[in-house]
Design a protein around this motif. Structure first.
Motif, mmCIF file in Angstrom:
data_model
loop_
_atom_site.group_PDB
_atom_site.id
_atom_site.type_symbol
_atom_site.label_atom_id
_atom_site.label_comp_id
_atom_site.label_asym_id
_atom_site.label_seq_id
_atom_site.Cartn_x
_atom_site.Cartn_y
_atom_site.Cartn_z
ATOM 1 N N ALA A 244 9.137 -7.533 50.713
ATOM 2 C CA ALA A 244 8.127 -7.729 49.666
ATOM 3 C C ALA A 244 8.524 -8.885 48.752
ATOM 4 C CB ALA A 244 7.942 -6.451 48.869
ATOM 5 N N ALA A 265 7.228 1.127 52.077
ATOM 6 C CA ALA A 265 6.357 0.855 50.927
ATOM 7 C C ALA A 265 7.053 1.169 49.604
ATOM 8 C CB ALA A 265 5.072 1.666 51.046
ATOM 9 N N TYR A 269 7.314 -1.287 46.519
ATOM 10 C CA TYR A 269 6.823 -0.869 45.197
ATOM 11 C C TYR A 269 7.778 -1.353 44.105
ATOM 12 C CZ TYR A 269 4.505 2.297 41.856
ATOM 13 O OH TYR A 269 3.795 2.813 40.806
ATOM 14 N N ILE A 279 0.707 -2.709 39.840
ATOM 15 C CA ILE A 279 0.068 -2.111 41.019
ATOM 16 C C ILE A 279 -1.009 -1.147 40.507
ATOM 17 C CG2 ILE A 279 0.428 -0.681 43.073
ATOM 18 C CD1 ILE A 279 3.363 -1.559 43.038
ATOM 19 N N LEU A 285 -0.874 -2.000 47.172
ATOM 20 C CA LEU A 285 0.207 -1.630 48.084
ATOM 21 C C LEU A 285 -0.199 -0.391 48.869
ATOM 22 C CD1 LEU A 285 3.168 -1.954 49.096
ATOM 23 C CD2 LEU A 285 3.831 -0.436 47.214
#
Length: 356
Positions: A244, A265, A269, A279, A285
């Motif tokens: 990411a 994920a 995050y 987010i 996401l």
């Protein structure tokens, strides 16, 4: 002095050749002999006090009618532990017990586990993923019932509980595209033919993007070796964080990141938050699998649900059918496929694309 018992003595008592006795005791081609003959030879060895010239004692590990071997990559990801518990819920109701073996995606370990399952004649084997060496699984399936859980594949000659990962990718892509996202990234651990579920999810996302003008998908991956995976408990989280971070640096126009699974994920995050982004206001996401932590209020991850507990239960029921077929016909012959429909679980981690 008592006469030393020889292989010929055991063979004469069992009514078979000395060569057959030798093969049984040394477990060479032991599957050529029926269960009663094998048990008789080991019982005679014990009662007659036979020992090899090297002083080796022989004892029979008796075939198990109730032990199921479960093969999975690891037990750190709740994806696999949820499937395992589903298997055990169904198995225990029928008086079966399970033994879980992890491979960390190492083919030699997978091969060894299959060899041991055959050697000790367990009641059956359930793969919580698609075997990396299907041919070895087919060969094992001629001797024991074998069931696999994983990506839908028409060429797999095993009883399977299927997950349609291509459709899952399409669902996720459509969800984000309808929110106005056109610059989407997919982040994944090792992406190759041995990990078809990861590839198919990516292909589903790509197919969804092709239906929307101006939409595109960028893919970021990291190769993970078995040695690295077994030495790093949090490998999926750290990979998600790393990929990411790379995505945000190399493709700042990205408005949505889709991770190969929920564990990856979670790493993404934290990476997004550490970059000072919100987010889903700044970037959406999403993940796959809908494992338990994804529903927690502090996470609220949009994901795809594959009915993991029910998949585990169905895998055991398929194994039961294979066992019943053997008892009726003397061989494992049916190849049954069960598929659960995936469903989108939208939560607060996804929202409208920001106007950049």
């Amino acid at each position: 002095m008592a006469k030393k018992v020889t292989l010929k003595d055991i063979a004469a008592a069992a009514g078979i050749s000395p060569a057959s006795v030798s093969m049984i005791l040394n477990r060479r081609s032991i599957d050529r002999f029926n269960k009663e003959t094998v048990e008789q030879v080991f019982a005679l060895v014990e009662s007659m006090g036979y020992q090899s010239s090297k002083g080796k004692n022989y004892s029979l590990v008796k075939p198990s009618d109730t032990l199921i071997t479960i093969v999975c990559p690891s037990v750190f990801n709740p994806f696999y532990t949820t499937i395992i518990q589903g298997i055990e819920i169904a198995a225990r109701k029928q008086g079966f017990v399970t033994s879980v073996h992890t491979t960390y995606w190492d083919t030699e370990t997978e091969k060894f586990i299959m060899e041991q399952a055959r050697k000790f004649n367990v009641a059956g084997v359930i793969f919580a993923m698609i075997p990396q060496q299907p041919q070895l699984a087919y060969e094992l399936g001629r001797k024991l019932p074998v069931v696999a859980i994983g990506d839908r594949r028409g060429d797999l000659e095993l009883a399977t509980v299927d997950m349609n990962n291509f459709t899952a990718g399409q669902l996720m892509g459509k969800h984000l595209l309808e929110y106005g996202h056109r610059k989407i990234a997919y982040i994944s651990t090792t992406l190759n033919e041995q990990h078809t579920s990861r590839v198919r999810r990516c292909q589903g996302l790509e197919a969804a993007c092709k239906a929307y003008q101006g939409a595109g998908l960028k893919v970021f991956t990291k190769e993970i070796t078995p040695d690295y995976e077994i030495s790093n408990v949090d490998v999926e989280y750290t990979t998600g964080y790393e990929l990411a971070t790379t995505c945000l640096r190399q493709s700042p126009e990205t408005t949505a990141i889709v991770a190969i699974n929920d564990m990856v994920a979670y790493g993404a995050y934290d990476a997004i938050c550490d970059q000072g982004l919100r987010i889903p206001e700044d970037i959406s996401l999403c993940g796959f699998d809908n494992i338990f932590p994804s529903r927690l209020q502090g996470i609220g991850l949009t994901t795809i649900d594959n009915s993991l507990t029910e998949c585990g239960k169905s895998a055991f029921h398929l194994l039961e059918e294979e066992i019943a077929n053997y008892e009726r016909h003397g061989k494992f012959q049916s190849i049954t496929h069960v598929e659960y429909k995936c469903r989108l679980v939208p939560r607060k981690s996804s929202g409208p694309a920001p106007q950049k």
